[in-house]
Design a protein around this motif. Structure first.
Motif, PDB file in Angstrom:
ATOM      1  N   TRP A  17      45.263 -11.742  12.511  1.00 38.94           N
ATOM      2  CA  TRP A  17      45.556 -12.182  11.148  1.00 38.94           C
ATOM      3  C   TRP A  17      46.189 -11.033  10.358  1.00 38.94           C
ATOM      4  CZ3 TRP A  17      44.233 -17.188   9.398  1.00 38.94           C
ATOM      5  CH2 TRP A  17      43.458 -17.945  10.299  1.00 38.94           C
ATOM      6  N   THR A  73      47.182 -14.856   7.105  1.00 40.94           N
ATOM      7  CA  THR A  73      48.022 -15.707   7.948  1.00 40.94           C
ATOM      8  C   THR A  73      47.804 -15.355   9.414  1.00 40.94           C
ATOM      9  OG1 THR A  73      49.712 -15.810   6.215  1.00 40.94           O
ATOM     10  CG2 THR A  73      50.382 -16.472   8.434  1.00 40.94           C
ATOM     11  N   HIS A  74      47.499 -16.356  10.214  1.00 46.43           N
ATOM     12  CA  HIS A  74      47.329 -16.148  11.651  1.00 46.43           C
ATOM     13  C   HIS A  74      48.695 -16.035  12.314  1.00 46.43           C
ATOM     14  CE1 HIS A  74      46.124 -17.098  15.846  1.00 46.43           C
ATOM     15  NE2 HIS A  74      44.968 -16.521  15.491  1.00 46.43           N
ATOM     16  N   ARG A 113      48.822 -20.419  10.793  1.00 47.05           N
ATOM     17  CA  ARG A 113      47.744 -20.944   9.947  1.00 47.05           C
ATOM     18  C   ARG A 113      47.460 -19.984   8.791  1.00 47.05           C
ATOM     19  NH1 ARG A 113      42.814 -21.029  13.204  1.00 47.05           N
ATOM     20  NH2 ARG A 113      43.951 -19.702  14.697  1.00 47.05           N
ATOM     21  N   GLU A 114      47.092 -20.541   7.647  1.00 47.83           N
ATOM     22  CA  GLU A 114      46.791 -19.724   6.472  1.00 47.83           C
ATOM     23  C   GLU A 114      45.412 -20.086   5.904  1.00 47.83           C
ATOM     24  OE1 GLU A 114      49.747 -19.867   3.457  1.00 47.83           O
ATOM     25  OE2 GLU A 114      51.297 -18.876   4.671  1.00 47.83           O
ATOM     26  N   VAL A 115      44.717 -19.064   5.452  1.00 48.45           N
ATOM     27  CA  VAL A 115      43.434 -19.281   4.783  1.00 48.45           C
ATOM     28  C   VAL A 115      43.343 -18.297   3.615  1.00 48.45           C
ATOM     29  CG1 VAL A 115      42.248 -20.065   6.882  1.00 48.45           C
ATOM     30  CG2 VAL A 115      42.217 -17.633   6.259  1.00 48.45           C
ATOM     31  N   ASP A 119      49.783 -17.697  14.593  1.00 47.44           N
ATOM     32  CA  ASP A 119      50.324 -19.028  14.895  1.00 47.44           C
ATOM     33  C   ASP A 119      50.760 -19.780  13.631  1.00 47.44           C
ATOM     34  OD1 ASP A 119      48.004 -19.902  13.662  1.00 47.44           O
ATOM     35  OD2 ASP A 119      47.053 -20.670  15.486  1.00 47.44           O
TER      36      ASP A 119
END
Length: 299
Positions: free
Chosen positions: A268, A211-212, A216-218, A214
């Protein structure tokens, strides 16, 4: 109560008499003590009656100690001071936490959250008897007689009859040794993790959810280089240059500070881990147990 053969008087009367003298009259003493002026006058009069002697010459306009009153005041004031000092000793002793406090924690919690802090606590409260039992198994606090358990968890703990106090919440970050990164390159984006060796917590944890800051997730899947369900093993493996590991910040921070590990993708994180203090309801109100909990939470 002070007793001397044929006379007996209340120690509170001594205190009232001393206050009356030090405040220069009954009216001021009454305001100072928060009791009626008439009560002050009555108590001093009863003290004089018990002693069989006049201590104060008083009129509507004057308040003057007799000769014996001045001598009596000197001793009465000393007695009041000693009594207050004696009471203070008892109060401090009652307020000072003491006794046995039994704590159970897992190996990582003991190593990275308690090892440095419990000695500080023991020095601050020398009458505490601290016992730390280290185990990774689930401990039944009530049945096994523990006062406190410190448990680290990724998901909220289930509801129970235990009192819960959150101790820490820390990010899980990616780290690797400078030597490994020099040889394999520093990842610039989570997608770059695919080409790197991963130090994993278990065969079912091959994919990392990152998770960033900001939001965002990857999801990324490194190559499995080493699998271990013990964080210290992964920490040592990362420092030895075997690959990238996801570890709680408190665990990796000392080696990062010493230059043995470096942060990877610092913006992250791989989630967070919470350390919670649990204690049975009845034990949570004991002064010694409360002191330990407040210290760990505040530390």
């Amino acid at each position: 109560m002070i007793v001397n053969d044929d006379m007996r008087f209340n120690f509170n009367d001594l205190h009232i008499f001393v206050q009356a003298v030090e405040n220069g009259g009954f009216a001021v003493a009454a305001r100072q003590l928060g009791i009626p002026k008439s009560t002050i006058s009555k108590r001093v009069a009863e003290l004089e009656a018990d002693l069989g002697i006049r201590l104060i010459h008083r009129t509507s306009r004057s308040f003057v100690l007799t000769d014996v009153g001045r001598d009596f005041y000197d001793h009465a004031r000393a007695a009041v001071i000693e009594a207050e000092a004696a009471e203070g000793v008892v109060q401090r002793r009652q307020a000072e936490p003491q006794g046995l406090v039994r704590i159970t924690a897992s190996v990582p919690v003991a190593q990275f959250h308690l090892a440095d802090r419990l000695p500080v606590l023991a020095r601050a409260y020398p009458k505490l008897d601290l016992q730390l039992h280290i185990t990774d198994r689930f401990v039944d606090l009530v049945r096994e007689g523990f006062d406190i358990a410190v448990r680290s968890h990724f998901a909220p703990l289930p509801d129970s009859d235990l009192v819960q106090r959150r101790m820490t919440v820390e990010r899980i970050t990616l780290v690797a040794s400078p030597e490994y990164l020099a040889n394999r390159g520093m990842p610039e984006h989570p997608d770059d993790i695919v080409g790197h060796d991963g130090l994993l917590t278990g065969p079912a944890s091959k994919t990392w959810r990152l998770t960033h800051k900001d939001g965002r997730e990857v999801q990324v899947t490194p190559a499995s280089r080493l699998v271990a369900d013990e964080s210290m093993v992964l920490l040592k493996a990362a420092a030895a240059g075997l690959g990238i590991a996801c570890l709680p910040e408190a665990m990796s921070a000392p080696l990062v500070g010493a230059g043995e590990l470096a942060a990877v993708l610092p913006d992250w994180s791989a989630g967070s881990v919470t350390s919670t203090i649990l204690t049975p309801h009845r034990r949570s109100e004991l002064p010694a147990v409360r002191t330990v909990i407040d210290f760990l939470v505040g530390g």
